[in-house]
Scaffold this active site. Structure first.
Site, PDB file in Angstrom:
ATOM      1  N   VAL A 152       0.819  -1.229   0.000  1.00 37.20           N
ATOM      2  CA  VAL A 152       0.000   0.000   0.000  1.00 37.20           C
ATOM      3  C   VAL A 152       0.847   1.271   0.000  1.00 37.20           C
ATOM      4  CG1 VAL A 152      -2.062  -1.045   1.052  1.00 37.20           C
ATOM      5  CG2 VAL A 152      -0.315  -0.013   2.535  1.00 37.20           C
TER       6      VAL A 152
ATOM      7  N   ASN B 178      -7.095  -0.927   6.438  1.00 33.83           N
ATOM      8  CA  ASN B 178      -6.736  -1.676   7.647  1.00 33.83           C
ATOM      9  C   ASN B 178      -5.250  -2.053   7.704  1.00 33.83           C
ATOM     10  OD1 ASN B 178      -7.452  -3.920   9.858  1.00 33.83           O
ATOM     11  ND2 ASN B 178      -6.401  -4.970   8.171  1.00 33.83           N
TER      12      ASN B 178
ATOM     13  N   SER C 212      -5.945   3.714  16.236  1.00 31.77           N
ATOM     14  CA  SER C 212      -5.515   2.859  17.359  1.00 31.77           C
ATOM     15  C   SER C 212      -5.627   3.647  18.657  1.00 31.77           C
ATOM     16  CB  SER C 212      -4.049   2.456  17.160  1.00 31.77           C
ATOM     17  OG  SER C 212      -3.499   1.970  18.364  1.00 31.77           O
TER      18      SER C 212
ATOM     19  N   TYR D 110       4.376   5.122  15.310  1.00 26.43           N
ATOM     20  CA  TYR D 110       3.047   4.518  15.144  1.00 26.43           C
ATOM     21  C   TYR D 110       1.946   5.451  15.686  1.00 26.43           C
ATOM     22  CZ  TYR D 110      -0.507   0.768  15.556  1.00 26.43           C
ATOM     23  OH  TYR D 110      -1.649  -0.010  15.474  1.00 26.43           O
ATOM     24  N   ALA D 111       2.200   6.068  16.846  1.00 23.75           N
ATOM     25  CA  ALA D 111       1.199   6.978  17.423  1.00 23.75           C
ATOM     26  C   ALA D 111       1.003   8.183  16.508  1.00 23.75           C
ATOM     27  CB  ALA D 111       1.629   7.427  18.819  1.00 23.75           C
TER      28      ALA D 111
ATOM     29  N   LYS E 274      -1.097   6.964  13.554  1.00 25.98           N
ATOM     30  CA  LYS E 274      -2.497   6.666  13.863  1.00 25.98           C
ATOM     31  C   LYS E 274      -3.277   7.930  14.251  1.00 25.98           C
ATOM     32  CE  LYS E 274      -2.463   2.275  12.918  1.00 25.98           C
ATOM     33  NZ  LYS E 274      -3.222   1.775  11.764  1.00 25.98           N
TER      34      LYS E 274
HETATM   35  N1  CAA Z   1       4.645   1.695  30.116  1.00 27.02           N
HETATM   36  C1  CAA Z   1       5.554   2.154  30.981  1.00 27.02           C
HETATM   37  N2  CAA Z   1       6.860   1.871  30.908  1.00 27.02           N
HETATM   38  C2  CAA Z   1       7.270   1.077  29.903  1.00 27.02           C
HETATM   39  C3  CAA Z   1       6.384   0.560  28.949  1.00 27.02           C
HETATM   40  C4  CAA Z   1       5.028   0.900  29.099  1.00 27.02           C
HETATM   41  N3  CAA Z   1       4.088   0.485  28.231  1.00 27.02           N
HETATM   42  N4  CAA Z   1       7.073  -0.175  28.058  1.00 27.02           N
HETATM   43  C5  CAA Z   1       8.360  -0.126  28.462  1.00 27.02           C
HETATM   44  N5  CAA Z   1       8.468   0.628  29.570  1.00 27.02           N
HETATM   45  C6  CAA Z   1       9.676   0.917  30.338  1.00 27.02           C
HETATM   46  C7  CAA Z   1      10.377  -0.371  30.757  1.00 27.02           C
HETATM   47  O1  CAA Z   1       9.795  -0.902  31.930  1.00 27.02           O
HETATM   48  C8  CAA Z   1      11.793   0.116  30.988  1.00 27.02           C
HETATM   49  O2  CAA Z   1      11.873   0.772  32.224  1.00 27.02           O
HETATM   50  P1  CAA Z   1      13.247   0.742  33.053  1.00 27.02           P
HETATM   51  O3  CAA Z   1      14.269   1.411  32.180  1.00 27.02           O
HETATM   52  O4  CAA Z   1      12.891   1.515  34.290  1.00 27.02           O
HETATM   53  O5  CAA Z   1      13.528  -0.715  33.293  1.00 27.02           O
HETATM   54  C9  CAA Z   1      11.954   1.184  29.894  1.00 27.02           C
HETATM   55  O6  CAA Z   1      10.625   1.586  29.530  1.00 27.02           O
HETATM   56  C10 CAA Z   1      12.676   0.662  28.683  1.00 27.02           C
HETATM   57  O7  CAA Z   1      11.981  -0.520  28.232  1.00 27.02           O
HETATM   58  P2  CAA Z   1      12.760  -1.787  27.652  1.00 27.02           P
HETATM   59  O8  CAA Z   1      13.802  -2.255  28.614  1.00 27.02           O
HETATM   60  O9  CAA Z   1      11.738  -2.785  27.188  1.00 27.02           O
HETATM   61  O10 CAA Z   1      13.525  -1.105  26.426  1.00 27.02           O
HETATM   62  P3  CAA Z   1      13.843  -1.686  25.025  1.00 27.02           P
HETATM   63  O11 CAA Z   1      14.594  -0.637  24.297  1.00 27.02           O
HETATM   64  O12 CAA Z   1      14.423  -3.046  25.125  1.00 27.02           O
HETATM   65  O13 CAA Z   1      12.410  -1.897  24.329  1.00 27.02           O
HETATM   66  C11 CAA Z   1      10.282  -1.242  23.527  1.00 27.02           C
HETATM   67  C12 CAA Z   1      11.581  -0.789  24.177  1.00 27.02           C
HETATM   68  C13 CAA Z   1      10.579  -1.807  22.124  1.00 27.02           C
HETATM   69  C14 CAA Z   1       9.402  -0.027  23.390  1.00 27.02           C
HETATM   70  C15 CAA Z   1       9.623  -2.356  24.373  1.00 27.02           C
HETATM   71  O14 CAA Z   1       9.515  -1.914  25.696  1.00 27.02           O
HETATM   72  C16 CAA Z   1       8.252  -2.680  23.871  1.00 27.02           C
HETATM   73  O15 CAA Z   1       8.091  -3.442  22.903  1.00 27.02           O
HETATM   74  N6  CAA Z   1       7.213  -2.135  24.514  1.00 27.02           N
HETATM   75  C17 CAA Z   1       5.855  -2.324  24.078  1.00 27.02           C
HETATM   76  C18 CAA Z   1       5.462  -1.314  23.036  1.00 27.02           C
HETATM   77  C19 CAA Z   1       4.003  -1.485  22.730  1.00 27.02           C
HETATM   78  O16 CAA Z   1       3.164  -1.377  23.604  1.00 27.02           O
HETATM   79  N7  CAA Z   1       3.675  -1.749  21.442  1.00 27.02           N
HETATM   80  C20 CAA Z   1       2.357  -1.995  21.051  1.00 27.02           C
HETATM   81  C21 CAA Z   1       2.385  -3.023  19.914  1.00 27.02           C
HETATM   82  S1  CAA Z   1       0.752  -3.565  19.472  1.00 27.02           S
HETATM   83  C22 CAA Z   1       0.189  -2.284  18.585  1.00 27.02           C
HETATM   84  O17 CAA Z   1       0.857  -1.363  18.212  1.00 27.02           O
HETATM   85  C23 CAA Z   1      -1.258  -2.293  18.263  1.00 27.02           C
HETATM   86  C24 CAA Z   1      -1.893  -1.077  18.766  1.00 27.02           C
HETATM   87  O18 CAA Z   1      -2.376  -0.282  17.971  1.00 27.02           O
HETATM   88  C25 CAA Z   1      -2.020  -0.888  20.218  1.00 27.02           C
HETATM   89  P1  NAI Z   2      -1.463  -7.976  11.429  1.00 26.84           P
HETATM   90  O1  NAI Z   2       0.006  -7.767  11.412  1.00 26.84           O
HETATM   91  O2  NAI Z   2      -2.026  -9.257  11.902  1.00 26.84           O
HETATM   92  O3  NAI Z   2      -2.067  -7.665   9.992  1.00 26.84           O
HETATM   93  C1  NAI Z   2      -1.661  -6.572   9.242  1.00 26.84           C
HETATM   94  C2  NAI Z   2      -1.775  -6.918   7.783  1.00 26.84           C
HETATM   95  O4  NAI Z   2      -1.333  -5.793   7.012  1.00 26.84           O
HETATM   96  C3  NAI Z   2      -0.886  -8.105   7.380  1.00 26.84           C
HETATM   97  O5  NAI Z   2      -1.626  -9.026   6.614  1.00 26.84           O
HETATM   98  C4  NAI Z   2       0.217  -7.466   6.585  1.00 26.84           C
HETATM   99  O6  NAI Z   2       0.754  -8.319   5.571  1.00 26.84           O
HETATM  100  C5  NAI Z   2      -0.512  -6.278   5.979  1.00 26.84           C
HETATM  101  N1  NAI Z   2       0.434  -5.254   5.556  1.00 26.84           N
HETATM  102  C6  NAI Z   2       1.453  -4.736   6.272  1.00 26.84           C
HETATM  103  N2  NAI Z   2       2.135  -3.861   5.540  1.00 26.84           N
HETATM  104  C7  NAI Z   2       1.529  -3.814   4.324  1.00 26.84           C
HETATM  105  C8  NAI Z   2       1.780  -3.102   3.150  1.00 26.84           C
HETATM  106  N3  NAI Z   2       2.805  -2.238   3.051  1.00 26.84           N
HETATM  107  N4  NAI Z   2       0.956  -3.293   2.096  1.00 26.84           N
HETATM  108  C9  NAI Z   2      -0.065  -4.172   2.172  1.00 26.84           C
HETATM  109  N5  NAI Z   2      -0.341  -4.880   3.265  1.00 26.84           N
HETATM  110  C10 NAI Z   2       0.449  -4.706   4.334  1.00 26.84           C
HETATM  111  O7  NAI Z   2      -2.022  -6.761  12.300  1.00 26.84           O
HETATM  112  P2  NAI Z   2      -3.475  -6.446  12.835  1.00 26.84           P
HETATM  113  O8  NAI Z   2      -3.399  -6.409  14.284  1.00 26.84           O
HETATM  114  O9  NAI Z   2      -4.486  -7.282  12.168  1.00 26.84           O
HETATM  115  O10 NAI Z   2      -3.605  -4.932  12.336  1.00 26.84           O
HETATM  116  C11 NAI Z   2      -4.631  -4.475  11.473  1.00 26.84           C
HETATM  117  C12 NAI Z   2      -4.772  -2.977  11.694  1.00 26.84           C
HETATM  118  O11 NAI Z   2      -5.236  -2.732  13.017  1.00 26.84           O
HETATM  119  C13 NAI Z   2      -3.458  -2.202  11.563  1.00 26.84           C
HETATM  120  O12 NAI Z   2      -3.707  -0.967  10.927  1.00 26.84           O
HETATM  121  C14 NAI Z   2      -3.062  -1.978  12.999  1.00 26.84           C
HETATM  122  O13 NAI Z   2      -2.225  -0.869  13.129  1.00 26.84           O
HETATM  123  C15 NAI Z   2      -4.407  -1.779  13.639  1.00 26.84           C
HETATM  124  N6  NAI Z   2      -4.455  -1.988  15.064  1.00 26.84           N
HETATM  125  C16 NAI Z   2      -4.100  -3.190  15.611  1.00 26.84           C
HETATM  126  C17 NAI Z   2      -4.157  -3.357  16.975  1.00 26.84           C
HETATM  127  C18 NAI Z   2      -3.742  -4.625  17.641  1.00 26.84           C
HETATM  128  O14 NAI Z   2      -3.580  -4.596  18.873  1.00 26.84           O
HETATM  129  N7  NAI Z   2      -3.565  -5.727  16.940  1.00 26.84           N
HETATM  130  C19 NAI Z   2      -4.636  -2.286  17.865  1.00 26.84           C
HETATM  131  C20 NAI Z   2      -4.982  -1.071  17.171  1.00 26.84           C
HETATM  132  C21 NAI Z   2      -4.903  -0.940  15.828  1.00 26.84           C
END
Ligand code: CAA
Ligand code: NAI
Length: 246
Positions: free
Chosen positions: A63, A89, A141, A154-155, A158
């Protein structure tokens, strides 16, 4: 059935939330174009759904590639005589704390999660205008509305999705096109698989429903916003997050 004969384009339709939506929409009578980068899963899942008698075709595209997006939307519209629904999506994460975040990871997340939404929408809108009616649903998100540790890129992306949603709702409403966003909370897909266990536990503890979302929870919200049931809903952000932030 709520989507009989509608043509629905679902980006990121090959996995997770998009896959749940592809199945649900097809069961509601839509012809589903599963548009995704992941060819292996796309081919397999589309064929599985077709074997259940559903109308689902896989189209491989990145995309974030403007030209390919326009070409694929043209193919879909030619195949099924137009497009009625677009679910923006597809999305990715590249999580890192601010001080460790590379500019290439910052840009890649914006390329897919913002530019991708812009390219897909610009490519599809002429087909919706032609019909005088259409639905666009963008995926934001909880991170885009409230921020999240480790998700600068990401924030930002979104939150941008919400800005685009409200702008397009204002621009396109007069053409019969509804534009809304869904803001999921943490949902059980591969996207959360890399999140440290202790962060997941913290998140669940903050959710009044005391669980993560399931892909179907989000797909159900897409369905409402894609169906005629939401014809007077425009420019809204529907939070589907178990009430994590209020
Ligand atoms: N809230 C508060 N503190 C947090 C935190 C959180 N959510 N996540 C990490 N921290 C803190 C840790 O506890 C740590 O604290 P200390 O230094 O006091 O120990 C500090 O931040 C650094 O964290 P890490 O040791 O984990 O550092 P890192 O560099 O190895 O990794 C990171 C950093 C990649 C951000 C990892 O912490 C991580 O993956 N966190 C989760 C991020 C997350 O929530 N992603 C959501 C993915 S799903 C998604 O994106 C869908 C959606 O729309 C919601
Ligand atoms: P997922 O990783 O399971 O699915 C995402 C899909 O997007 C995959 O099939 C991937 O191949 C496709 N994709 C990624 N990059 C692409 C590109 N450049 N072109 C075409 N396709 C691509 O993730 P999930 O959780 O199903 O996510 C769907 C949507 O929901 C995303 O926009 C994500 O940011 C959002 N979202 C997800 C949350 C979660 O906790 N899983 C929370 C909030 C939002």
């Amino acid at each position: 059935m709520k989507l009989t004969e509608k043509v629905a384009v679902i980006t990121g339709g090959a996995n997770g939330i998009g896959l749940a939506a592809s199945e649900l929409f097809a069961k509601e009578g839509a012809k589903v174009a599963m548009v995704d980068f992941d060819e292996v899963s796309g081919v397999e899942k589309a064929s599985e759904l077709r074997s259940q008698g559903l109308t689902v075709e896989f189209f491989q595209v990145d995309v974030s590639s403007e030209e390919s997006v326009h070409a694929v939307m043209e193919r879909i519209a030619a195949k099924w005589d137009g497009i009625d629904i677009l679910i923006n999506n597809a999305g990715i994460t590249r999580d890192a704390m601010l001080h460790k975040l590379s500019s290439s990871d910052f840009k890649r997340v914006l390329d897919v999660n913002v530019n991708g939404v812009f390219y897909c929408t610009q490519a599809v809108v002429p087909y919706l205008v032609e019909k005088g009616k259409g639905k666009i649903i963008n995926t934001s998100s909880v991170s885009g509305t409230y921020g999240n540790v480790g998700q600068t890129n990401y924030a930002a992306a979104k939150a941008a999705v919400i800005g685009m949603t409200k702008t397009w709702a204002k621009e396109l409403g007069r053409k019969g096109i509804n534009v809304n966003a869904v803001a999921p909370g943490f949902t059980e897909t591969s996207m959360v698989a890399s999140v440290p266990e202790k962060v997941i536990e913290q998140m669940i503890a903050m959710v009044p429903m005391q669980r993560l979302g399931k892909p179907k929870d989000i797909a159900n919200a897409y369905l409402f916003l894609a169906s005629d049931d939401s014809d007077y809903v425009n420019g809204t952000v529907l939070h589907v997050d178990g009430g994590i932030m209020m």
